[in-house]
Design an enzyme around this catalytic site. Structure first.
Site, mmCIF file in Angstrom:
data_model
loop_
_atom_site.group_PDB
_atom_site.id
_atom_site.type_symbol
_atom_site.label_atom_id
_atom_site.label_comp_id
_atom_site.label_asym_id
_atom_site.label_seq_id
_atom_site.Cartn_x
_atom_site.Cartn_y
_atom_site.Cartn_z
ATOM 1 N N THR A 146 0.878 -1.185 0.000
ATOM 2 C CA THR A 146 0.000 0.000 0.000
ATOM 3 C C THR A 146 0.909 1.227 0.000
ATOM 4 O OG1 THR A 146 -0.230 -0.158 2.415
ATOM 5 C CG2 THR A 146 -1.978 -1.106 1.088
ATOM 6 N N LYS A 168 4.034 -6.743 4.141
ATOM 7 C CA LYS A 168 3.719 -5.358 3.787
ATOM 8 C C LYS A 168 3.347 -4.633 5.066
ATOM 9 C CE LYS A 168 0.392 -3.331 3.319
ATOM 10 N NZ LYS A 168 -0.366 -2.359 4.209
ATOM 11 N N THR A 179 -1.692 -2.512 9.845
ATOM 12 C CA THR A 179 -2.126 -3.137 8.604
ATOM 13 C C THR A 179 -0.895 -3.854 8.031
ATOM 14 O OG1 THR A 179 -3.827 -1.534 8.480
ATOM 15 C CG2 THR A 179 -3.400 -2.702 6.495
ATOM 16 N N GLU A 259 6.238 4.815 7.345
ATOM 17 C CA GLU A 259 5.774 6.050 6.711
ATOM 18 C C GLU A 259 6.505 7.286 7.234
ATOM 19 O OE1 GLU A 259 1.623 5.940 7.514
ATOM 20 O OE2 GLU A 259 1.162 4.716 5.763
ATOM 21 N N ASN A 378 -0.111 11.002 6.742
ATOM 22 C CA ASN A 378 -1.271 10.490 7.452
ATOM 23 C C ASN A 378 -2.378 11.508 7.644
ATOM 24 O OD1 ASN A 378 -0.713 7.652 7.992
ATOM 25 N ND2 ASN A 378 1.134 8.499 8.923
#
Lengths: 383, 383
Positions: A146, A168, A179, A259, A378
C-alpha cells in the site's frame, strides 16, 4: 527469496483495479502440498476486519491451502456486504483450485470503512488463479503493497528445505500483532502444532516488538504454511530459528520503510526485573511523541526518555537510571552524565539503551521517529 | 482576574536571566492570611523533578504560605545540586518573608536535565520578594510561561469571596497531572481538608482529562491556597463549583494554546458501562497519532477511531459502535453511516462522539491534532 522459494508453492500478483493508482492489488499464494499444515497470528485489536474474522475460522483446524490478499481496501467496518466479499473471495479461490473454501485464508489492506468493488475483486481473483507460477513470489510481494515504498521478502535456507516470506506494512504499525500482513512458507515436513508453536514464538519476539507509531491495526495477519514438499523434517530448534530469522528480517524491513520515518530506533532495556518490565519500558519510550520528535531533530533529549519511563509500573529507582544514545551515557544515576555533544544522531540507525538496574532481564523494541513527512502522509491518506 | 483577585494575596513576576530570551522567569505568589490552608496535586510520573519532591513535603501539613516558580529550567534529573537549588529557593523566600521554608512550595518548568544557575535564580527571587504587589497577578502569570503563546488566567466571583488562578503549559501535556503548573488562590475561609477535597475533585474532572500529546510531565503541580481574608465560608458545593469552574477554564486555555495545534478536540464517550471505560476509550483515541493526523488534515477518518477503541478493555460490541464528527454519525453499528462529505472540520473546535451502547456512563477527554508545527517545535526544543 520469496514465498515460492520453498518447494510446493505457487503464487502470483495481478491488477484488479481496486487501487486508483492502477498498480497490482491481488496476490494469491497456494500450497500444493503434499501436506497443508498452517498456523496464523492475528491482530489483538477487538475491532477486527472481515478478512480477519474469516481467516480466524479458516486457520482453526491447522490446515490452509491458499491465501488470497487484496490491497486497495481493508474491508473493515463494511458490514454484512463486506463479509460477503471476503467469503466470496475464498469461495472463488476454492472453486478455481478444486479445494474447500474453509482452507482458504483471506487478507485485505488499505483504507478502513470503504466497500470493495465485488466485480473487480472477483475478476482479479480469477485472473490470479489462472496465472499461478512456481516463481510468482516476487509478483505476490508487489501486489500486497500500500504505502510501502518497496516490497519486503526474506528467506532462510536449511539443508534441503527452506522458509520464505513476504510482508507489507508501513503505517498503523504497532503490532500486537499494523495493517501488517505477512505470509511465510516452508517446504519442511512439519505438523500444524509445530508450525503454530514456531510461529507464535517468532512473532512474539519480532513483529510484536515493532512499535512504529503506536497504532494497532484492524487487519494484521501473519500466516505460515508448510507444504512438506522437501520431505525433510528439521529439528524443532532449527525450524524455530529459521522462522524467527525470517520474521526478524521482515520486521526490520517494515521498520526501515515506515511512513515518513527518517530514523530507525532500537530501544534496548537492560537489567529489568522481568522481560515484561523491559517491554513495558521500551514500548512507553517508543510511544512518546516528544522523544520521537527529538530523534527527528537529532536531539539526544534524554529527559524525555526518563519522563516516559516514569509513566510505567516497571521496577526501577529514578535516582539510579542510566540512559545512552548510541553508546554515549548522557544520563547517569538519574542525572546529567556524559555530554550530549558527544552524540551523533545523523545516521538512520539509532540505538537507545536504558539500564533499569533492577534485575537481569532485557528486551528490545523497534520504533521510528515522528517527522513532518509522517504527519503529512497520514493527514492526507483518505482524502 | 488573577491569583491576586482574592484578598490576602500578593504576587509578582521578574526577570532573573534564566531564559535566553530575557523574558520574565520568576513568579512569586504569597498568601498573607489570616489563614494558610492549602492543598496540591502533583504529577503521577514516577520520575519527579526536584521542586515536586520538595513541594510534596511542603504541602503535606495542609499549609502553604508562598509559592515560588521559575521558568527557564525544569530542575529535573539534576541530582543533589538541583535539589539544593530548590531548597535554597524556598529558604530565601522564607527569609525574605519571615516565615518557615517548609511553608514555601517551589515549581520549575523548562528543559529537563540542565542545571539552573544558582546566583541568577537567587538574585531573581530576592528581586521578586521586594516587588510583591496586591495587583501583581498578571506579572506572575507572564513569568511562568515557556512555550505558551499567551498567559492563562481565570476567576470565579462568589458573594464576598472569589477564586483566582493562573496556569502554564503547552507541551508534554497529558496530565495525570504536563510541565503544567497551576496556582489557584481563594480568600474563602476554608480549612485544609476542604481545600484538598475540592482541589482533587476539580483536577480529576478537568486537568486529568486533558491529553494533548500523551506525554506526562515530570513537573506538574496544581496548588490551591486559601487566605481566609474574605471572612466568608461558602457552602462546600459552591466552593467546589468555583474551584471546578476555574480549573475548567484554565484547562481549556491550556488545550487552546497547545504546541503547534490547529484543532481543539473534545472526545465525548457516551453510554459506557463505567466512567472508567469512557475515560479509557477517550484517552485511547486522544493518543492515536493517525487519528490526530487525520483531524489536522480535516479528514473525518472514523476507521482510525474504531481501531483505537478496539485496543481498549472497555465493554462494547464492535458491531454496534456509533461514531460522529461534529454531530454527523459517519459510523453506525460498526459500519458505514452518514456521508463523510457532510463533515466540516475547518473550524478549530472539533467534537468527536463515540456511543459504546454498553451502559449509561459518559466522560469527555480533550486533546489536540498532530501537526507539522508540533513536530517542528518539539524536534528543535533543546537545540
Amino acid at each position: 527469496m520469496s514465498v515460492t522459494t520453498p518447494q510446493g508453492f505457487r503464487a502470483t500478483g495481478v491488477t484488479a483495479g481496486l487501487k486508483p493508482s492502477g498498480k497490482p492489488d491481488i496476490a494469491l499464494v497456494v500450497n500444493d502440498g503434499p501436506s497443508f499444515a498452517a498456523a496464523a497470528v492475528f491482530t489483538a485489536n477487538r475491532c477486527k476486519a472481515n478478512p480477519v474474522l474469516w481467516s480466524e475460522q479458516a486457520c482453526k483446524d491447522g490446515q490452509v491451502r491458499a491465501v488470497v490478499i487484496n490491497s486497495g481496501g481493508a474491508n473493515c467496518y463494511t458490514g454484512t456486504e463486506g463479509f460477503q466479499n471476503t467469503h466470496a473471495s475464498a469461495e472463488l479461490v476454492a472453486a478455481k483450485l478444486g479445494i474447500g473454501a474453509i482452507d482458504v485464508a483471506v487478507c485485505s489492506t488499505g483504507l478502513i470503512g470503504e466497500q470493495l468493488q465485488r466485480e473487480k475483486l472477483l475478476a482479479g481473483i480469477a485472473d490470479a488463479a489462472a496465472q499461478l507460477a512456481v516463481d510468482g513470489g516476487d509478483d505476490a510481494a508487489t501486489a500486497i503493497m500500500t504505502t510501502d515504498t518497496r516490497s519486503k521478502q526474506a528467506m532462510y535456507a536449511g539443508t534441503g528445505w527452506s522458509v520464505g516470506g513476504m510482508a507489507k506494512g508501513a503505517g498503523m504499525l504497532a503490532p500486537s500483532l499494523a495493517t501488517m500482513l505477512v505470509v511465510l512458507t516452508t517446504d519442511a515436513d512439519v505438523d500444524a502444532a509445530t508450525v503454530n508453536r514456531a510461529l507464535r514464538e517468532a512473532t512474539a519476539a519480532t513483529f510484536d516488538r515493532l512499535d512504529s507509531d503506536g497504532c494497532m491495526s484492524t487487519n494484521d495477519t501473519v500466516l505460515l504454511m508448510a507444504s512438506g514438499a522437501a520431505g525433510v523434517t528439521p529439528a524443532y530448534d532449527e525450524f524455530a530459528t529459521a522462522v524467527g530469522e525470517v520474521c526478524h528480517d521482515l520486521a526490520q524491513q517494515l521498520i526501515s520503510d515506515a511512513e515518513g520515518a527518517e530514523h530507525d530506533i532500537a530501544i534496548e532495556v537492560v537489567n529489568a526485573a522481568s522481560e515484561a518490565d523491559a517491554l513495558e519500558v521500551g514500548r512507553s519510550i517508543a510511544r512518546n511523541n516528544l522523544f520521537k520528535c527529538a530523534v527527528f531533530g537529532k536531539d539526544p533529549n534524554w529527559g524525555r526518555i526518563l519522563a516516559a519511563v516514569g509513566t510505567t509500573d516497571a521496577a526501577f529507582d529514578p535516582a539510579t537510571l542510566d540512559v545512552a544514545f548510541n553508546g554515549v551515557w548522557v544520563c547517569r544515576d538519574g542525572g546529567i552524565g556524559e555530554s550530549r555533544d558527544l552524540v551523533d544522531l545523523s545516521a538512520r540507525q539509532v540505538k537507545v539503551s536504558v539500564d533499569l538496574k533492577a534485575g537481569s532481564e532485557s528486551a528490545t523494541i523497534w520504533t521510528n521517529d515522528l517527522t513532518h513527512a509522517y504527519v503529512h502522509e497520514n493527514s492526507a491518506y483518505s482524502t
